[in-house]
Design a protein around this motif. Sequence first.
Motif, short mmCIF file in Angstrom:
data_model
loop_
_atom_site.label_atom_id
_atom_site.label_comp_id
_atom_site.label_asym_id
_atom_site.label_seq_id
_atom_site.Cartn_x
_atom_site.Cartn_y
_atom_site.Cartn_z
N UNK A 98 4.90 -39.81 -9.09
CA UNK A 98 5.17 -38.60 -8.51
C UNK A 98 4.25 -38.55 -7.02
N UNK A 99 3.28 -39.26 -7.11
CA UNK A 99 2.44 -39.45 -5.60
C UNK A 99 3.16 -40.33 -4.62
N UNK A 100 4.24 -41.05 -4.87
CA UNK A 100 4.82 -41.88 -3.95
C UNK A 100 5.52 -41.11 -2.95
N UNK A 101 5.80 -41.71 -1.85
CA UNK A 101 6.48 -40.95 -0.78
C UNK A 101 7.97 -41.70 -0.88
N UNK A 102 8.97 -40.94 -0.58
CA UNK A 102 10.32 -41.27 -0.78
C UNK A 102 10.95 -42.21 0.40
N UNK A 103 10.40 -41.75 1.83
CA UNK A 103 10.72 -42.58 2.98
C UNK A 103 9.60 -42.63 3.80
N UNK A 104 9.88 -43.37 4.94
CA UNK A 104 8.64 -43.37 6.20
C UNK A 104 8.60 -42.18 6.43
N UNK A 105 7.36 -42.04 6.78
CA UNK A 105 6.75 -40.47 7.09
C UNK A 105 6.35 -40.69 8.66
N UNK A 106 6.26 -41.55 9.25
CA UNK A 106 5.74 -41.69 10.83
C UNK A 106 6.39 -42.92 11.43
N UNK A 107 6.37 -42.90 13.04
CA UNK A 107 6.75 -44.02 13.60
C UNK A 107 5.79 -45.12 13.33
N UNK A 108 4.39 -45.07 13.11
CA UNK A 108 3.39 -46.06 12.90
C UNK A 108 3.81 -46.67 11.62
N UNK A 145 6.87 -48.87 12.35
CA UNK A 145 6.45 -50.01 13.05
C UNK A 145 5.94 -51.40 12.11
N UNK A 146 4.91 -50.52 11.28
CA UNK A 146 4.04 -51.62 10.51
C UNK A 146 5.13 -52.20 9.35
N UNK A 147 6.16 -51.59 8.78
CA UNK A 147 6.95 -52.04 7.95
C UNK A 147 8.10 -52.89 8.78
N UNK A 206 15.70 -45.11 10.62
CA UNK A 206 16.41 -45.23 11.94
C UNK A 206 17.64 -44.25 11.95
N UNK A 207 18.00 -44.07 11.16
CA UNK A 207 19.33 -43.03 10.76
C UNK A 207 18.92 -41.68 10.76
N UNK A 208 17.96 -41.52 10.28
CA UNK A 208 17.25 -40.15 10.27
C UNK A 208 16.56 -39.60 11.51
N UNK A 209 16.14 -40.79 12.42
CA UNK A 209 15.50 -40.35 13.68
C UNK A 209 16.35 -40.80 14.85
#
Length: 99
Positions: free
Chosen positions: A6-16, A19-21, A77-80
């Motif tokens: 439940x603590x895990x993120x569902x998607x990438x939260x930031x541009x940083x 780019x890391x991923x 990429x699609x979301x942003x």
Amino acid sequence: MSQNSSDSKSGIQSSAEYYELLELYSDAADRINSGGTGMGYSGIHYLVMHKLKQYGRFANGREDSIRVLKQLLKEYEQEHNINKNQSDEEYLSKFDDPE
């Protein structure tokens, strides 16, 4: 206290994070495509699988981990509205004030 799903993120939260991923994806894809040669990358897919788990994603093996990571990146990429064929100047021009 341990971290649960439940603590895990569902998607990438930031541009940083993106780019890391993206860099991790590039390194891991190169490693897999090289046929397993090269020093320091013998277990990179374990790092990819660990990162995916942080986003609530799971993969079964090296190739699948790359596929799932690419899917995660594409969702961001699609979301942003990130167009990989677009230059930096073209992307930034979307935020210019109209004159």
